[in-house]
Design an enzyme around this catalytic site. Sequence first.
Site, PDB file in Angstrom:
ATOM      1  N   SER A 133      97.350  38.296 -59.911  1.00 19.59           N
ATOM      2  CA  SER A 133      97.411  39.470 -60.776  1.00 19.59           C
ATOM      3  C   SER A 133      98.510  39.261 -61.804  1.00 19.59           C
ATOM      4  O   SER A 133      99.473  38.509 -61.572  1.00 19.59           O
ATOM      5  CB  SER A 133      97.717  40.729 -59.955  1.00 19.59           C
ATOM      6  N   TYR A 146     102.349  45.626 -53.849  1.00 20.75           N
ATOM      7  CA  TYR A 146     101.255  44.840 -54.408  1.00 20.75           C
ATOM      8  C   TYR A 146     101.808  43.721 -55.293  1.00 20.75           C
ATOM      9  O   TYR A 146     101.366  42.572 -55.214  1.00 20.75           O
ATOM     10  CB  TYR A 146     100.320  45.747 -55.215  1.00 20.75           C
TER      11      TYR A 146
END
Length: 270
Positions: A133, A146
């Site tokens: 990501s 995350y």
Amino acid sequence: MNTKQKIALVTGASSGIGEATAQQLALAGYRVYGTSRRGGQVAQRAFQMLALDVTQDASVDAAVRQLIQLEGRIDLLVNNAGFGVAAAAAEESSMAQAQAIFDTNFFGMVRMTRAVVPHMRRQKSGRIINIGSVLGFLPMPYMALYSATKHAVAGYSESLDHELRTQGIRVSVVEPAYINTPFDANQVPPDAPLDVYREIRAGVEKRVKEVLVGADGPGVVADTVLQAAAATQPKLRYAPGLARRMRLLRRFAPASVLDAGVRKDLRLAA
């Protein structure tokens, strides 16, 4: 054993990026096996589904063993399975929730890699593509856990690529920015919410939803995975779509400017 097509294994392929990636690889000529915790074949898919829970050693080993029995080899592993905690301050997740997200997003990838690499070493070839990501190089406030898992994915991928090149195996990490998929709609809420963060959390959630409306679909990530899989000299990191601009900002913008930009975009007080 199928000797004509390359064999690809894509985790978390029931929806979103995983499903788009599996479909794209199948259209490009790969024989693709997707995975989800429930497995099962669904109509209109050009790939088969296997039952696999990346948080369970026995499940991972059984699925990889089944695929080797069916095809005799694995040419491409795409580690995509993962989940996120919706906008939340770092202290709003219990240790159990923190461990759960790492168990899926990071250790799930490690389990898959450990199960597949011995087969790739024996065949002296293979590709591993990990879905990271933009938060793996540009952390976002109220997404600390995350972001941490995706930093771990990036670091693991880079180390692994150095280790496996001599075995004929290459590793890449694809790091997209906002992608409009069911993943974002199904993030779990923090399990230890605190009232002190309630208004800020709601504001960040609202802003993220606004951005997602105009975000790229999962196809942009699937295209990048195919590019990395087919490259003669694959890059370590790929940043599809908007993530390319964010990577340039991370690399060249002064830290103070980037810091202010992140807070302004999320409507956070300076």
